[in-house]
Write a protein that holds these residues in place. Structure first.
Motif, mmCIF file in Angstrom:
data_model
loop_
_atom_site.group_PDB
_atom_site.id
_atom_site.type_symbol
_atom_site.label_atom_id
_atom_site.label_comp_id
_atom_site.label_asym_id
_atom_site.label_seq_id
_atom_site.Cartn_x
_atom_site.Cartn_y
_atom_site.Cartn_z
ATOM 1 N N GLY A 96 0.779 -1.232 0.000
ATOM 2 C CA GLY A 96 0.000 0.000 0.000
ATOM 3 C C GLY A 96 0.809 1.280 0.000
ATOM 4 N N ALA A 97 2.128 1.173 -0.119
ATOM 5 C CA ALA A 97 2.960 2.367 -0.176
ATOM 6 C C ALA A 97 2.756 3.090 -1.508
ATOM 7 N N ARG A 98 2.983 4.375 -1.482
ATOM 8 C CA ARG A 98 2.976 5.170 -2.717
ATOM 9 C C ARG A 98 4.436 5.352 -3.138
ATOM 10 N N ILE A 99 4.784 4.866 -4.316
ATOM 11 C CA ILE A 99 6.158 5.001 -4.797
ATOM 12 C C ILE A 99 6.375 6.447 -5.231
ATOM 13 N N LEU A 100 7.340 7.106 -4.614
ATOM 14 C CA LEU A 100 7.656 8.489 -4.930
ATOM 15 C C LEU A 100 8.779 8.581 -5.964
ATOM 16 N N LYS A 101 9.711 7.650 -5.886
ATOM 17 C CA LYS A 101 10.823 7.593 -6.829
ATOM 18 C C LYS A 101 11.190 6.124 -6.993
ATOM 19 N N ALA A 102 11.032 5.615 -8.209
ATOM 20 C CA ALA A 102 11.366 4.212 -8.479
ATOM 21 C C ALA A 102 12.861 3.998 -8.254
ATOM 22 N N PRO A 103 13.255 2.788 -7.867
ATOM 23 C CA PRO A 103 14.675 2.516 -7.637
ATOM 24 C C PRO A 103 15.512 2.871 -8.867
ATOM 25 N N GLN A 104 16.624 3.548 -8.610
ATOM 26 C CA GLN A 104 17.500 3.973 -9.697
ATOM 27 C C GLN A 104 18.870 4.309 -9.163
ATOM 28 N N GLU A 105 19.817 4.427 -10.098
ATOM 29 C CA GLU A 105 21.171 4.812 -9.722
ATOM 30 C C GLU A 105 21.176 6.251 -9.225
ATOM 31 N N VAL A 106 22.087 6.527 -8.292
ATOM 32 C CA VAL A 106 22.223 7.848 -7.708
ATOM 33 C C VAL A 106 23.568 8.423 -8.161
ATOM 34 N N PHE A 107 23.642 9.736 -8.284
ATOM 35 C CA PHE A 107 24.838 10.408 -8.785
ATOM 36 C C PHE A 107 26.106 10.038 -8.031
ATOM 37 N N GLY A 109 26.879 7.122 -6.837
ATOM 38 C CA GLY A 109 27.283 5.732 -7.048
ATOM 39 C C GLY A 109 26.440 4.694 -6.346
ATOM 40 N N GLY A 110 25.427 5.118 -5.627
ATOM 41 C CA GLY A 110 24.540 4.169 -4.957
ATOM 42 C C GLY A 110 23.306 3.878 -5.788
ATOM 43 N N TYR A 111 22.346 3.251 -5.156
ATOM 44 C CA TYR A 111 21.103 2.852 -5.809
ATOM 45 C C TYR A 111 19.993 3.013 -4.784
ATOM 46 N N HIS A 112 18.915 3.749 -5.133
ATOM 47 C CA HIS A 112 17.872 3.959 -4.135
ATOM 48 C C HIS A 112 16.537 4.287 -4.787
ATOM 49 N N GLY A 113 15.496 4.237 -3.935
ATOM 50 C CA GLY A 113 14.156 4.662 -4.299
ATOM 51 C C GLY A 113 13.479 5.199 -3.053
ATOM 52 N N TYR A 114 12.335 5.870 -3.254
ATOM 53 C CA TYR A 114 11.583 6.436 -2.137
ATOM 54 C C TYR A 114 10.129 6.004 -2.211
ATOM 55 N N PHE A 115 9.534 5.752 -1.042
ATOM 56 C CA PHE A 115 8.093 5.542 -0.964
ATOM 57 C C PHE A 115 7.556 6.269 0.256
ATOM 58 N N SER A 116 6.249 6.499 0.239
ATOM 59 C CA SER A 116 5.607 7.040 1.437
ATOM 60 C C SER A 116 4.635 6.001 1.964
ATOM 61 N N ASP A 117 4.565 5.905 3.291
ATOM 62 C CA ASP A 117 3.634 4.972 3.919
ATOM 63 C C ASP A 117 2.224 5.556 3.836
ATOM 64 N N PRO A 118 1.207 4.840 4.298
ATOM 65 C CA PRO A 118 -0.167 5.337 4.179
ATOM 66 C C PRO A 118 -0.422 6.687 4.860
ATOM 67 N N ASP A 119 0.446 7.096 5.801
ATOM 68 C CA ASP A 119 0.278 8.393 6.460
ATOM 69 C C ASP A 119 1.187 9.464 5.878
ATOM 70 N N GLY A 120 1.941 9.136 4.844
ATOM 71 C CA GLY A 120 2.796 10.116 4.187
ATOM 72 C C GLY A 120 4.227 10.184 4.685
ATOM 73 N N HIS A 121 4.622 9.313 5.622
ATOM 74 C CA HIS A 121 6.010 9.292 6.089
ATOM 75 C C HIS A 121 6.875 8.740 4.956
ATOM 76 N N VAL A 122 7.956 9.438 4.647
ATOM 77 C CA VAL A 122 8.789 9.088 3.504
ATOM 78 C C VAL A 122 9.964 8.202 3.930
ATOM 79 N N TRP A 123 10.120 7.106 3.194
ATOM 80 C CA TRP A 123 11.205 6.158 3.416
ATOM 81 C C TRP A 123 12.098 6.118 2.183
ATOM 82 N N GLU A 124 13.396 6.126 2.423
ATOM 83 C CA GLU A 124 14.365 5.876 1.364
ATOM 84 C C GLU A 124 14.856 4.447 1.539
ATOM 85 N N ILE A 125 14.831 3.686 0.475
ATOM 86 C CA ILE A 125 15.364 2.323 0.479
ATOM 87 C C ILE A 125 16.612 2.366 -0.386
ATOM 88 N N ALA A 126 17.764 2.043 0.186
ATOM 89 C CA ALA A 126 19.018 2.312 -0.501
ATOM 90 C C ALA A 126 20.035 1.186 -0.383
#
Length: 148
Positions: A96-107, A109-126
């Protein structure tokens, strides 16, 4: 002792629907710990993630609920590989998360994406290849865990 010790013990998220929020985090694989009525807790590695009714949180702090809002902060969860980032982002979306940024390479050299939980708290998965996680428990440290 004076000053803060270098740790965060408890992260409390104000949520509008405790049952919905708890189900969301349980579906991501977190295990609920026993807590007092009105609080849902998930023990993490060295910390606890707590869920608390948003209105009651504002009351406890002594501020109007409008002042709490969702600010410019993120919670980050680092993993050992790009594949793990992809898998957790998919699991979050399914839960049920809203994907804010699909996983992708970062400038940098890492790799990450962002989602928000049902209350809008933003998580970075990296995945940060320059900060290897500690073997065994996956603990994160800014400069990583080497041979120590």
């Amino acid at each position: 002792m004076t000053g803060m010790q270098p740790r965060i013990s408890l992260i409390t998220l104000g949520v509008r629907d405790i049952a919905r929020a708890a189900a969301f985090y349980e579906s991501l694989g977190l295990v609920r710990a026993d807590g007092p009525d009105g609080v849902v807790a998930f023990d993490l590695l060295g910390q606890t993630l707590g869920l608390f009714d948003l209105e009651k949180l504002a009351e406890d702090i002594g501020v109007p609920i409008e002042t709490l809002g969702v600010g410019g902060a993120t919670l980050a969860h680092n993993l050992g590989s790009r594949a793990e980032v992809e898998a957790l982002m998919l699991l979050a979306e399914t839960a049920g998360a809203r994907i804010l940024k699909a996983p992708q390479e970062v400038f940098w050299g890492g790799y990450h994406g962002y989602f928000s939980d049902p209350d809008g708290h933003v998580w970075e998965i990296a995945h940060n290849p320059f900060s290897p996680l500690r073997q065994g428990d996956g603990a994160f440290r800014w400069q990583g865990y080497g041979a120590d």
